[in-house]
Enzyme design. Sequence first.
Site, PDB file in Angstrom:
ATOM      1  N   LYS A 144       1.786   4.704  18.634  1.00  0.00           N
ATOM      2  CA  LYS A 144       1.687   6.146  18.016  1.00  0.00           C
ATOM      3  C   LYS A 144       1.996   7.186  19.157  1.00  0.00           C
ATOM      4  CE  LYS A 144      -0.614   4.933  13.836  1.00  0.00           C
ATOM      5  NZ  LYS A 144      -2.061   4.689  13.285  1.00  0.00           N
ATOM      6  N   GLY A 172      -0.300   9.075   9.740  1.00  0.00           N
ATOM      7  CA  GLY A 172      -0.141   8.808   8.435  1.00  0.00           C
ATOM      8  C   GLY A 172       0.294  10.219   7.632  1.00  0.00           C
ATOM      9  N   LYS A 232       5.769   1.871  12.874  1.00  0.00           N
ATOM     10  CA  LYS A 232       5.715   2.298  14.379  1.00  0.00           C
ATOM     11  C   LYS A 232       5.669   1.265  15.183  1.00  0.00           C
ATOM     12  CE  LYS A 232       1.345   1.524  12.804  1.00  0.00           C
ATOM     13  NZ  LYS A 232       0.377   1.623  11.222  1.00  0.00           N
ATOM     14  N   THR A 239       0.930  -1.348   0.098  1.00  0.00           N
ATOM     15  CA  THR A 239      -0.037   0.075   0.019  1.00  0.00           C
ATOM     16  C   THR A 239       0.813   1.218  -0.137  1.00  0.00           C
ATOM     17  OG1 THR A 239      -1.484  -1.301   1.281  1.00  0.00           O
ATOM     18  CG2 THR A 239      -1.826   1.273   1.258  1.00  0.00           C
ATOM     19  N   ASP A 297      -2.339  -0.121  17.816  1.00  0.00           N
ATOM     20  CA  ASP A 297      -1.643   0.738  17.006  1.00  0.00           C
ATOM     21  C   ASP A 297      -1.690   2.126  17.504  1.00  0.00           C
ATOM     22  OD1 ASP A 297      -1.174   1.133  14.131  1.00  0.00           O
ATOM     23  OD2 ASP A 297      -2.907   2.740  14.471  1.00  0.00           O
ATOM     24  N   GLY A 301      -3.621   5.227   4.494  1.00  0.00           N
ATOM     25  CA  GLY A 301      -3.732   5.252   3.104  1.00  0.00           C
ATOM     26  C   GLY A 301      -2.620   5.351   2.291  1.00  0.00           C
TER      27      GLY A 301
HETATM   28  P1  NAP Z   1       1.624  -3.822   2.951  1.00  0.00           P
HETATM   29  O1  NAP Z   1       0.716  -3.340   1.909  1.00  0.00           O
HETATM   30  O2  NAP Z   1       1.236  -5.130   3.740  1.00  0.00           O
HETATM   31  O3  NAP Z   1       3.059  -3.906   2.225  1.00  0.00           O
HETATM   32  C1  NAP Z   1       4.184  -4.892   2.602  1.00  0.00           C
HETATM   33  C2  NAP Z   1       5.359  -4.632   1.615  1.00  0.00           C
HETATM   34  O4  NAP Z   1       6.251  -5.221   2.212  1.00  0.00           O
HETATM   35  C3  NAP Z   1       4.871  -5.703   0.525  1.00  0.00           C
HETATM   36  O5  NAP Z   1       5.440  -5.331  -0.704  1.00  0.00           O
HETATM   37  C4  NAP Z   1       5.816  -7.248   0.842  1.00  0.00           C
HETATM   38  O6  NAP Z   1       6.091  -7.579  -0.325  1.00  0.00           O
HETATM   39  C5  NAP Z   1       6.841  -6.455   1.545  1.00  0.00           C
HETATM   40  N1  NAP Z   1       7.396  -7.257   2.588  1.00  0.00           N
HETATM   41  C6  NAP Z   1       7.001  -7.746   3.598  1.00  0.00           C
HETATM   42  N2  NAP Z   1       7.720  -8.343   4.453  1.00  0.00           N
HETATM   43  C7  NAP Z   1       8.997  -8.604   3.522  1.00  0.00           C
HETATM   44  C8  NAP Z   1       9.986  -9.298   3.730  1.00  0.00           C
HETATM   45  N3  NAP Z   1      10.127  -9.935   4.906  1.00  0.00           N
HETATM   46  N4  NAP Z   1      11.044  -9.371   2.848  1.00  0.00           N
HETATM   47  C9  NAP Z   1      10.587  -8.399   1.504  1.00  0.00           C
HETATM   48  N5  NAP Z   1       9.643  -7.857   1.427  1.00  0.00           N
HETATM   49  C10 NAP Z   1       8.699  -7.764   2.386  1.00  0.00           C
HETATM   50  O7  NAP Z   1       1.951  -2.774   4.223  1.00  0.00           O
HETATM   51  P2  NAP Z   1       1.657  -1.250   4.034  1.00  0.00           P
HETATM   52  O8  NAP Z   1       0.312  -0.997   4.458  1.00  0.00           O
HETATM   53  O9  NAP Z   1       2.289  -0.665   2.735  1.00  0.00           O
HETATM   54  O10 NAP Z   1       2.598  -0.795   5.437  1.00  0.00           O
HETATM   55  C11 NAP Z   1       3.964  -0.645   5.383  1.00  0.00           C
HETATM   56  C12 NAP Z   1       4.466   0.230   6.535  1.00  0.00           C
HETATM   57  O11 NAP Z   1       3.708   1.429   6.694  1.00  0.00           O
HETATM   58  C13 NAP Z   1       4.005  -0.453   8.018  1.00  0.00           C
HETATM   59  O12 NAP Z   1       4.972  -0.465   8.945  1.00  0.00           O
HETATM   60  C14 NAP Z   1       2.726   0.103   8.426  1.00  0.00           C
HETATM   61  O13 NAP Z   1       2.565   0.056   9.811  1.00  0.00           O
HETATM   62  C15 NAP Z   1       3.129   1.559   7.970  1.00  0.00           C
HETATM   63  N6  NAP Z   1       2.127   2.358   7.571  1.00  0.00           N
HETATM   64  C16 NAP Z   1       1.034   1.929   6.862  1.00  0.00           C
HETATM   65  C17 NAP Z   1      -0.195   2.937   6.492  1.00  0.00           C
HETATM   66  C18 NAP Z   1      -1.139   2.455   5.760  1.00  0.00           C
HETATM   67  O14 NAP Z   1      -2.273   3.338   5.553  1.00  0.00           O
HETATM   68  N7  NAP Z   1      -1.100   1.101   5.014  1.00  0.00           N
HETATM   69  C19 NAP Z   1      -0.078   4.152   7.276  1.00  0.00           C
HETATM   70  C20 NAP Z   1       0.836   4.551   8.394  1.00  0.00           C
HETATM   71  C21 NAP Z   1       2.093   3.529   8.435  1.00  0.00           C
HETATM   72  P3  NAP Z   1       5.177  -8.548  -0.981  1.00  0.00           P
HETATM   73  O15 NAP Z   1       4.265  -7.579  -1.847  1.00  0.00           O
HETATM   74  O16 NAP Z   1       6.050  -9.381  -1.917  1.00  0.00           O
HETATM   75  O17 NAP Z   1       4.074  -9.366  -0.124  1.00  0.00           O
HETATM   76  N1  HSE Z   2      -4.517   0.739  10.905  1.00  0.00           N
HETATM   77  C1  HSE Z   2      -3.839   2.330  10.808  1.00  0.00           C
HETATM   78  C2  HSE Z   2      -5.348   2.981  11.271  1.00  0.00           C
HETATM   79  C3  HSE Z   2      -3.199   2.702   9.842  1.00  0.00           C
HETATM   80  O1  HSE Z   2      -6.405   2.546  11.092  1.00  0.00           O
HETATM   81  O2  HSE Z   2      -5.254   4.149  11.437  1.00  0.00           O
HETATM   82  C4  HSE Z   2      -1.944   2.492   9.707  1.00  0.00           C
HETATM   83  O3  HSE Z   2      -1.174   3.568  10.734  1.00  0.00           O
END
Ligand code: NAP
Ligand code: HSE
Length: 429
Positions: A207, A136, A107, A16, A203, A304
């Site tokens: 934060k 975010g 985080k 994402t 979560d 997002g």
């Molecule tokens: P995600 O959609 O699950 O994507 C994770 C990515 O990391 C995937 O491309 C996955 O590869 C890769 N990956 C995971 N483990 C791996 C490993 N051991 N070796 C190599 N690649 C690996 O996660 P996300 O939602 O983007 O979140 C990423 C980070 O941002 C997290 O720390 C999350 O807490 C933080 N975050 C997310 C949001 C949000 O809105 N989503 C907001 C704030 C912070 P594959 O594609 O091959 O599976």
């Molecule tokens: N899961 C979190 C939320 C997004 O709902 O705010 C990533 O920090």
Amino acid sequence: MGDIPVIKAALLGAGTVGGGVYEILKRQKEEMPKKLGVFVEITKILVRDKGKKREGLDSALLTEDWKEISEDPKIQIVIELMGGIEPARTYILEALQAGKHVVTANKDLLADYGRELLDTAREHGCDLMFEAAVAGGIPIIRPLKQCLAANYITEVMGIVNGTTNYILTRMTQDKMEFSDALALAAELGYAEADPTADVEGYDAGRKVAIMASIAFNSRVTFADVFTEGITKITAADIAYADELNMVIKLLGVAKNGEDGIEAGVYPMLIPKEHPLASVQDAFNAVFVHGDAVDDAMFLGRGAGRFPTGSAVAGDIFEIVRNIQAGSTGRLGCTCYKNLCVKSADETSHRYFLRLQVEDRPGVLAGIASVFGNNNVSIAQVIQKNKRGELAELAVITEQVLERHFKDSLLVLGEMSMIKEISTILRVYA
Ligand code: NAP
Ligand code: HSE
């Protein structure tokens, strides 16, 4: 790209947020040299599975081998967006030890290993930036570290989890029960397959740990943060809140007082006129109080692809500017104090308590005496509904020590006249 210099970077993760960052950097291609004097080029993207179909990414950049990045001296910036503790922790440490600057949104990792990561960054003169790890797309880390650095900050409080704010908004506006609102949040992609970290407050707790560490210049870890989630909130509680002219919000609260820091996450009744009460759906907001700035509030999207990507890309630009100016490692760990963090028992709150009791003389007096014997002062009592032989009582206390309130609950729980303690919530004071 002509004569414009290039700074090479690698993405760890193309999910994402990783996908969002890649797209934002593409969108900024024309602007980047004007803003920074260089291009930032993603030259490698680490993923788990190279074979997975990925829209909009150059598949030639994908690798499953971390060494291709860690051992490439031309890569100056590593952008960790995999999530989880390992291997993210090891990869970030190795990147910093190799003199690479790091951006992360992780985080979970920062709330437990922030000190280790920041110490390693300092030892190697590297930048470690993590604006996206809290709320975010909302700028809060840099404002706390830089813009508000001349304040003595006493409070940081906010809605820092979008999933739970969405669930509570649906329960409030559409009178849904928790399970239906959670199902809707999952359908819309807000809640994860396993929503435990969101709905149990973990979560938000991570934060809070990160924000408190920066705001109070003293390390707070996730283990220091008391967490209570929203799984027990019912439509009846929401209706009660409405009658009291309040709403229920999952708040992350960090305070710095003379007797130490308190840090917690819990659902709270807040007056409808409080600015946080109008933060709806998946939006986040953080409220800061400093001695010089007074009150400041930050509002926006807390999650997002693009909002989070925006914060990550901002950090990348900041590092590039530092590289250009020869000033990397300028702003590292700011925890120069060693303040104690209070246990939840030593914190003070106003409480709302909803009880099902026998409808007969002496019950109210019995409850009042239990509170009185335990140093809990009552502010308000409401008797509303009658269910057969039972009456429903709502009690709101003055601000009292949590351990005194818990002592009262132990006694109330044993009294035969009390048939059920239906709800316990903290009330904004
Ligand atoms: P995600 O959609 O699950 O994507 C994770 C990515 O990391 C995937 O491309 C996955 O590869 C890769 N990956 C995971 N483990 C791996 C490993 N051991 N070796 C190599 N690649 C690996 O996660 P996300 O939602 O983007 O979140 C990423 C980070 O941002 C997290 O720390 C999350 O807490 C933080 N975050 C997310 C949001 C949000 O809105 N989503 C907001 C704030 C912070 P594959 O594609 O091959 O599976
Ligand atoms: N899961 C979190 C939320 C997004 O709902 O705010 C990533 O920090």
